[in-house]
Design an enzyme around this catalytic site. Sequence first.
Site, short mmCIF file in Angstrom:
data_model
loop_
_atom_site.label_atom_id
_atom_site.label_comp_id
_atom_site.label_asym_id
_atom_site.label_seq_id
_atom_site.Cartn_x
_atom_site.Cartn_y
_atom_site.Cartn_z
N HIS A 93 -1.86 1.47 7.29
CA HIS A 93 -2.28 1.39 5.89
C HIS A 93 -2.23 2.79 5.28
O HIS A 93 -2.61 3.78 5.92
CB HIS A 93 -3.70 0.83 5.79
CG HIS A 93 -4.18 0.68 4.39
ND1 HIS A 93 -3.60 -0.19 3.49
CD2 HIS A 93 -5.20 1.30 3.73
CE1 HIS A 93 -4.25 -0.10 2.32
NE2 HIS A 93 -5.22 0.79 2.44
N CYS A 133 0.83 -1.21 0.00
CA CYS A 133 0.00 0.00 0.00
C CYS A 133 0.86 1.25 0.00
O CYS A 133 0.44 2.30 -0.49
CB CYS A 133 -0.94 0.00 1.20
SG CYS A 133 -0.11 -0.02 2.81
#
Length: 481
Positions: free
Chosen positions: A416, A46
């Site tokens: 994230h 990510c």
Amino acid sequence: MKNWGVIGGIAAALAAGIYVLWGPITERKKRRKGLVPGLLNLGNTCFMNSLLQGLSACPSFIKWLEEFTAQYKTDQNQSTEHRYLSLTLLHLLRALSCQEVTEDDVLDASCLLEVLRMYRWQISSFEEQDAHELFHVLTSSLEDERERQPRVTHLFDVHSLEQPEITQKQISCRTRGSLPPMSNHWKSQHPFHGRLTSNMVCKHCEHQSPVRYDTFDSLSLSIPAAMWGRPMTLDHCLHHFISSESVKDVVCDNCTKIQAEGTLQGQSIENQKTTFVKQLKLGKLPQCLCIHLQRLSWSNQGTPLKRHEHVQFNEFLIMDIYKYHIPVHKSSQNDLNQKNPEEKTSETKDRTAAKPSDAEQPCSTKSLFMNGACSPSFLMSSGTFPLTVFPECSSPVYLYRLMAVVVHHGDMHSGHFVTYRRSPPSPKNPLSISNQWLWISDDTVRKASLQEVLSSSAYLLFYERVHSRVQHQSLELRAEE
């Protein structure tokens, strides 16, 4: 009849498989309308996906890559793309900005990791990494790729310019055969390249040391301690970054020289140590400005902690006050006084931003209102910048527009990365700037509002400089020259 039944069964199975894999075609077309492709998460990638989405929202960077990779178009080797980072990055960013036709809703960026391994960067797709560190890896690798190309013009190149009918392949060196082709775009830096200035002034004699220049590709700003009752703004971080500091026990050559002039000839003089004031400013502002907000802090026990406080930022950023200007000498000041009032006001306007006091103003100044602290109605504004709100900055030279924001959710150990970015412009008007924002988390893409973007806890901010009509004309003339 039996054969028809078998054929019908196979057709039904194929139709079911296609539906499971791809879903209904009408729904897929509807989901892609007005959006951009997502990126496949290869494990813990990510950090890479969010950075690529942010870079794809910077048209100047893509344009530079197109000019930079023009050299490779003459290479007939099919594996050229897999050998050069610039080509791999260009194809990915063009696909993410809808400049290349692709039928895939989700793209695979594993080719970027593969080409980085060729540049001796070992980046695992299964370990959590930092998006800002990857940004430095990309810019430094692009600079390495640029440095590998010849930048010194050979004498034979002059001969080829005088006789255009002779091709590059016909020109040969007596010792090493054919010469490498030369192009002007190899000499240009990437649009994130900027320069910092650092100068020191003696508090005793006010002697200024020579200005030092250091390069940067992003501004890494620490978040100062918040004042009670006041929101933290991007201007607070910028002022903290360029704030002056005192450096004690520095040898001043000018003070030593003055001391020597007042003593008897032949008498030994010790070096005079005084306190200097060190000032940091921006010597060259880039076309694309990447701002990194440092959210790493350390506890008293030495454990890493993440700072979650919100730093207010705007859709537009004025950087004139942070720009370094050459100090005015007495002779030039006298020439300025002899000029007519119109020329005088135009020049003094640029030089007022160079005063150290401007960079050290308290947090209640109007400049802090410009870059971060503003009313909700101003946050909701889109499109043009309401310069009439700030008469003293009605015509800023260094005005930037927000293009993308990278946000990190989680703590220092796990989390994230997601990206807010502008939607690409319509094919009918490719030079326009879209006001539609997108929220992207790996392969998930949805529309977002500007208010949602400005309310996020930014980790990386991508701005692009906005040029006025006069600046556009000067750039076009410079390009023609």
